[in-house]
Motif scaffolding. Structure first.
Motif, PDB file in Angstrom:
ATOM      1  N   GLY A  79       3.930   7.561  -6.188  1.00 56.28           N
ATOM      2  CA  GLY A  79       5.493   8.479  -6.232  1.00 56.28           C
ATOM      3  C   GLY A  79       5.771   9.060  -5.318  1.00 56.28           C
ATOM      4  N   SER A  89       3.180   3.853  -2.523  1.00 60.18           N
ATOM      5  CA  SER A  89       3.852   3.918  -3.929  1.00 60.18           C
ATOM      6  C   SER A  89       5.203   4.839  -3.719  1.00 60.18           C
ATOM      7  N   VAL A 130      16.449   8.100   1.365  1.00 62.24           N
ATOM      8  CA  VAL A 130      17.017   6.080   1.513  1.00 62.24           C
ATOM      9  C   VAL A 130      16.551   5.518   2.669  1.00 62.24           C
ATOM     10  N   PRO A 152       9.520   5.979  -2.271  1.00 61.44           N
ATOM     11  CA  PRO A 152      10.614   4.542  -1.933  1.00 61.44           C
ATOM     12  C   PRO A 152      11.007   3.021  -1.452  1.00 61.44           C
ATOM     13  N   GLY A 212       8.716   2.869   6.376  1.00 59.99           N
ATOM     14  CA  GLY A 212       9.485   3.753   5.599  1.00 59.99           C
ATOM     15  C   GLY A 212       8.515   5.484   6.675  1.00 59.99           C
ATOM     16  N   THR A 259       2.405   3.938   3.277  1.00 58.45           N
ATOM     17  CA  THR A 259       1.502   5.072   2.640  1.00 58.45           C
ATOM     18  C   THR A 259       2.157   6.090   2.868  1.00 58.45           C
ATOM     19  N   GLY A 260       3.525   6.052   3.728  1.00 59.41           N
ATOM     20  CA  GLY A 260       4.040   7.162   4.234  1.00 59.41           C
ATOM     21  C   GLY A 260       3.438   8.401   4.710  1.00 59.41           C
ATOM     22  N   VAL A 294       0.961  -1.238  -0.339  1.00 60.53           N
ATOM     23  CA  VAL A 294       0.607  -0.292  -0.104  1.00 60.53           C
ATOM     24  C   VAL A 294       0.550   1.397  -0.256  1.00 60.53           C
ATOM     25  N   GLN A 308       6.162  11.873  -1.634  1.00 60.19           N
ATOM     26  CA  GLN A 308       6.887  13.165  -1.615  1.00 60.19           C
ATOM     27  C   GLN A 308       7.685  13.376  -2.470  1.00 60.19           C
ATOM     28  N   LEU A 309       8.726  12.719  -3.227  1.00 58.84           N
ATOM     29  CA  LEU A 309       9.630  13.284  -3.871  1.00 58.84           C
ATOM     30  C   LEU A 309       8.881  13.663  -4.819  1.00 58.84           C
ATOM     31  N   THR A 350       9.067  17.541  -5.651  1.00 57.42           N
ATOM     32  CA  THR A 350      10.508  18.182  -5.399  1.00 57.42           C
ATOM     33  C   THR A 350      11.282  17.804  -6.735  1.00 57.42           C
TER      34      THR A 350
HETATM   35  C1  LIG Z   1       9.909  18.577  -0.465  1.00 65.18           C
HETATM   36  C2  LIG Z   1      10.638  17.173  -0.315  1.00 65.18           C
HETATM   37  C3  LIG Z   1      11.492  17.401  -0.549  1.00 65.18           C
HETATM   38  C4  LIG Z   1      12.275  16.390  -0.275  1.00 65.18           C
HETATM   39  N1  LIG Z   1      13.779  15.886  -0.984  1.00 65.18           N
HETATM   40  C5  LIG Z   1      14.539  15.030  -0.147  1.00 65.18           C
HETATM   41  C6  LIG Z   1      15.272  14.588  -0.439  1.00 65.18           C
HETATM   42  O1  LIG Z   1      16.055  15.266  -1.109  1.00 65.18           O
HETATM   43  N2  LIG Z   1      16.338  13.195  -0.225  1.00 65.18           N
HETATM   44  C7  LIG Z   1      15.324  12.959   0.773  1.00 65.18           C
HETATM   45  O2  LIG Z   1      16.074  11.686   1.184  1.00 65.18           O
HETATM   46  N3  LIG Z   1      14.138  12.925   1.114  1.00 65.18           N
HETATM   47  C8  LIG Z   1      14.084  14.140   0.822  1.00 65.18           C
HETATM   48  N4  LIG Z   1      12.550  13.999   0.776  1.00 65.18           N
HETATM   49  C9  LIG Z   1      11.694  12.956   1.607  1.00 65.18           C
HETATM   50  C10 LIG Z   1      11.259  12.120   1.211  1.00 65.18           C
HETATM   51  O3  LIG Z   1      10.098  12.358   0.563  1.00 65.18           O
HETATM   52  C11 LIG Z   1      10.570  10.914   2.425  1.00 65.18           C
HETATM   53  O4  LIG Z   1      11.474  10.836   3.774  1.00 65.18           O
HETATM   54  C12 LIG Z   1      10.300   9.721   1.686  1.00 65.18           C
HETATM   55  O5  LIG Z   1       9.497  10.048   0.481  1.00 65.18           O
HETATM   56  C13 LIG Z   1       9.419   9.030   2.155  1.00 65.18           C
HETATM   57  O6  LIG Z   1       9.008   7.220   1.521  1.00 65.18           O
HETATM   58  P1  LIG Z   1       7.704   6.412   2.039  1.00 65.18           P
HETATM   59  O7  LIG Z   1       7.832   5.703   1.131  1.00 65.18           O
HETATM   60  O8  LIG Z   1       7.764   6.156   3.535  1.00 65.18           O
HETATM   61  O9  LIG Z   1       7.018   7.934   1.762  1.00 65.18           O
HETATM   62  P2  LIG Z   1       6.037   8.312   0.317  1.00 65.18           P
HETATM   63  O10 LIG Z   1       7.369   8.944   0.039  1.00 65.18           O
HETATM   64  O11 LIG Z   1       5.496   9.510   1.375  1.00 65.18           O
HETATM   65  O12 LIG Z   1       4.878   8.181  -0.169  1.00 65.18           O
HETATM   66  C14 LIG Z   1       3.859   6.821   0.221  1.00 65.18           C
HETATM   67  C15 LIG Z   1       2.579   6.994  -1.284  1.00 65.18           C
HETATM   68  O13 LIG Z   1       2.330   6.385  -0.067  1.00 65.18           O
HETATM   69  C16 LIG Z   1       1.272   6.971  -1.250  1.00 65.18           C
HETATM   70  N5  LIG Z   1      -0.402   6.523  -0.142  1.00 65.18           N
HETATM   71  C17 LIG Z   1      -0.697   6.951   1.041  1.00 65.18           C
HETATM   72  N6  LIG Z   1      -2.589   6.343   1.468  1.00 65.18           N
HETATM   73  C18 LIG Z   1      -2.549   5.321   1.035  1.00 65.18           C
HETATM   74  C19 LIG Z   1      -3.870   5.079   0.790  1.00 65.18           C
HETATM   75  N7  LIG Z   1      -4.318   4.987   1.769  1.00 65.18           N
HETATM   76  N8  LIG Z   1      -3.798   4.117  -0.188  1.00 65.18           N
HETATM   77  C20 LIG Z   1      -2.558   3.806  -1.177  1.00 65.18           C
HETATM   78  N9  LIG Z   1      -1.520   4.795  -1.310  1.00 65.18           N
HETATM   79  C21 LIG Z   1      -1.779   5.645  -0.804  1.00 65.18           C
HETATM   80  C22 LIG Z   1       0.862   8.253  -0.954  1.00 65.18           C
HETATM   81  O14 LIG Z   1       0.046   8.441  -1.956  1.00 65.18           O
HETATM   82  C23 LIG Z   1       2.400   8.449  -1.455  1.00 65.18           C
HETATM   83  O15 LIG Z   1       2.367   7.806  -3.136  1.00 65.18           O
HETATM   84  C24 LIG Z   1      11.905  14.889   1.099  1.00 65.18           C
HETATM   85  C25 LIG Z   1      10.038  14.586   1.306  1.00 65.18           C
HETATM   86  C26 LIG Z   1       9.538  16.804   0.471  1.00 65.18           C
HETATM   87  C27 LIG Z   1       7.938  16.700   0.893  1.00 65.18           C
END
Ligand SMILES: Cc1cc2nc3c(=O)[nH]c(=O)nc-3n(C[C@H](O)[C@H](O)[C@H](O)COP(=O)(O)OP(=O)(O)OC[C@H]3O[C@@H](n4cnc5c(N)ncnc54)[C@H](O)[C@@H]3O)c2cc1C
Length: 313
Positions: A48, A21, A291, A23, A280, A120-121, A19, A50-51, A54
Motif C-alpha cells: 500500500g 504496491s 497523483v 499508487p 513513482g 518501490t517508492g 515491484v 506511504q499513504l 496517513t
Molecule cells: C504521511 C504521508 C502523507 C502523505 N499524504 C499525501 C497526500 O495527502 N496526498 C498526496 O498526493 N501524497 C501524499 N503523500 C505522498 C504519497 O504517499 C507518495 O507520493 C506516494 O505514495 C508515492 O507512491 P509510490 O507508488 O511511488 O511509492 P510508495 O507509496 O512509497 O510505495 C512503494 C511500495 O513499495 C514497497 N516496496 C519497497 N521495496 C520493496 C521490495 N523490495 N519489494 C516489494 N515491495 C517493495 C513498499 O513497501 C511500498 O508499499 C504522503 C506521504 C506520507 C508519508
C-alpha cells in the motif's frame, strides 16, 4: 470479477511484474491488466505504500470530501484485482534483469517476467523522537502541499534546512499564522535562491542550532520540546503542526548495480534497460504526490505494453 488478464501457466513468465504496491504500482497494474497482460504485483510486506501512514488525503481527484489513505489504497488494489492482477505481499529480495526472462525472488520463490516495473517508492526520513509516530496525521506531517490547508490560522513548525524544508515553509505561510523553521545547524544547505525567499519572508521565523527532542500532545500536536545544541538549553514551543522535511530515501538498495541509479540512489528516468520501467517516488524526487505517482504508473504500464507488443514482432 471482470478478469481481463489471464495468469500464465505454471513455470511460464508473467507479462508484467510490478515491484511495490503504492499508487504508482497499483495504477500500473490497472493499466497492464486492462491491456490484457498477465500482471503480478510483488507488493512488499508493507503493501500500500506511504499513504497507508496517513489519515485524510484531500488532494486526490475524485474524492470531494477527502479519503483516508488506507481506504484509497484498498480501492486501488480492489480495482487492479478486479481486472486480474495478482497481488502477493512479499518483498522482492533479488531481481535479475541481465537475461530474459527477468527473474525476481520474493518470499524465497522465483518469479519469471517478460517486463518489470520498479515502483518501490521512497521512505520518509522521520526524526525518530517520542510522540512523532503517535501523532502522525494528527499534526505531524511530511507534506505541506498535502496538509497545509488543515493549518489555516494555526502555528506550525518545519524541521530541516534543505530545499524541501524551504518549500514546505513557503507553502505553509499561505495558511498558517506563524511558521517556524527549526534547524540543527547555523545555516541552511538549501539553494541560495530558496534560502533568500525564506529569509525575506516576514512570516517565517527561524530557530538555529536546535533539535526537536519530543513532539508534545495526546490526541493532537500541541507543541515541541527543543534542545539548543550549542547552549544545551531546553525549551518548549507551542505549535499545532510540525512538518518533517529532513529527506527521503528511495527504496532501491536491492537494485544497486542492476539498474542505473543517481548519486542519491533514485532510479534514473527513463531507465535504459529494455523491458525494465520505473514509476513513482522511486525516481521522482520533485513532486512526490500520490497523483503524480499514479500518473507515472500509467505511463510505465503503457510503455511496458508497447514493449510486449514489439517483442511479438
Ligand atoms: C504521511 C504521508 C502523507 C502523505 N499524504 C499525501 C497526500 O495527502 N496526498 C498526496 O498526493 N501524497 C501524499 N503523500 C505522498 C504519497 O504517499 C507518495 O507520493 C506516494 O505514495 C508515492 O507512491 P509510490 O507508488 O511511488 O511509492 P510508495 O507509496 O512509497 O510505495 C512503494 C511500495 O513499495 C514497497 N516496496 C519497497 N521495496 C520493496 C521490495 N523490495 N519489494 C516489494 N515491495 C517493495 C513498499 O513497501 C511500498 O508499499 C504522503 C506521504 C506520507 C508519508
Amino acid at each position: 470479477m471482470m478478469e481481463l488478464a489471464k495468469k500464465p501457466a505454471e513455470g511460464e513468465a508473467w507479462d508484467v511484474l510490478l515491484v511495490g504496491s503504492g499508487p504508482s504500482s497499483l495504477t500500473a497494474a490497472i493499466y497492464a491488466t486492462r491491456g490484457a497482460a498477465s500482471t503480478l504485483v510483488l507488493g512488499g510486506v508493507k503493501w500500500g505504500g506511504q499513504l497507508m501512514l496517513t489519515t485524510t488525503v484531500d488532494n486526490f481527484p475524485g474524492f470531494p470530501d477527502g479519503v483516508h489513505g488506507p481506504e484509497l489504497m484498498g480501492l486501488m488494489r480492489k480495482q487492479a484485482e478486479r481486472f486480474g492482477a495478482l497481488v502477493i505481499e512479499e518483498n522482492v529480495t533479488e531481481l535479475d534483469v541481465s537475461s530474459k526472462p527477468f527473474v525476481a525472488v520474493a518470499g524465497g520463490k522465483k518469479y519469471k517476467a517478460k517486463s518489470v516495473i520498479i515502483a518501490t517508492g521512497a521512505e520518509i526520513s522521520w526524526l525518530g523522537v517520542p510522540g512523532e509516530q503517535k501523532l502522525l496525521g494528527r499534526g505531524v506531517s511530511s507534506c505541506a502541499p498535502c496538509d497545509a490547508p488543515f493549518f489555516k490560522g494555526k502555528k506550525v513548525a518545519v524541521v530541516g534546512g534543505g530545499d524541501s524544508a524551504m518549500e514546505e515553509a513557503l507553502v505553509l505561510t499561505k495558511y498558517a499564522t506563524e511558521v517556524t523553521i527549526i534547524h540543527r545547524r547555523d545555516q541552511f544547505k538549501a539553494s541560495k535562491a530558496m534560502q533568500q525567499k525564506v529569509l525575506n519572508n516576514k512570516n517565517i521565523k527561524i530557530i538555529w542550532n536546535t533539535e526537536v527532542m519530543e513532539i508534545l500532545g495526546d490526541q493532537k500536536v500541541e507543541g515541541v520540546k527543543l534542545l539548543n545544541n550549542q547552549t544545551s538549553k531546553t525549551s518548549e514551543l507551542a505549535i499545532d503542526g510540525i512538518f518533517v522535511a529532513i529527506g527521503h530515501t528511495p527504496s532501491t538498495k536491492i537494485f544497486s548495480g542492476k539498474i542505473d541509479l543517481d548519486e542519491k540512489g533514485y532510479a534514473k528516468y527513463p531507465i535504459n534497460t529494455p523491458g525494465v520501467f520505473v514509476a513513482g517516488d522511486v525516481h521522482d524526487y520533485r513532486y512526490k504526490q500520490a497523483v503524480t505517482a499514479a500518473g507515472f504508473g500509467c505511463m510505465a504500464a503503457m510503455d511496458a505494453l508497447k514493449y510486449l507488443e514489439e517483442l511479438k514482432g
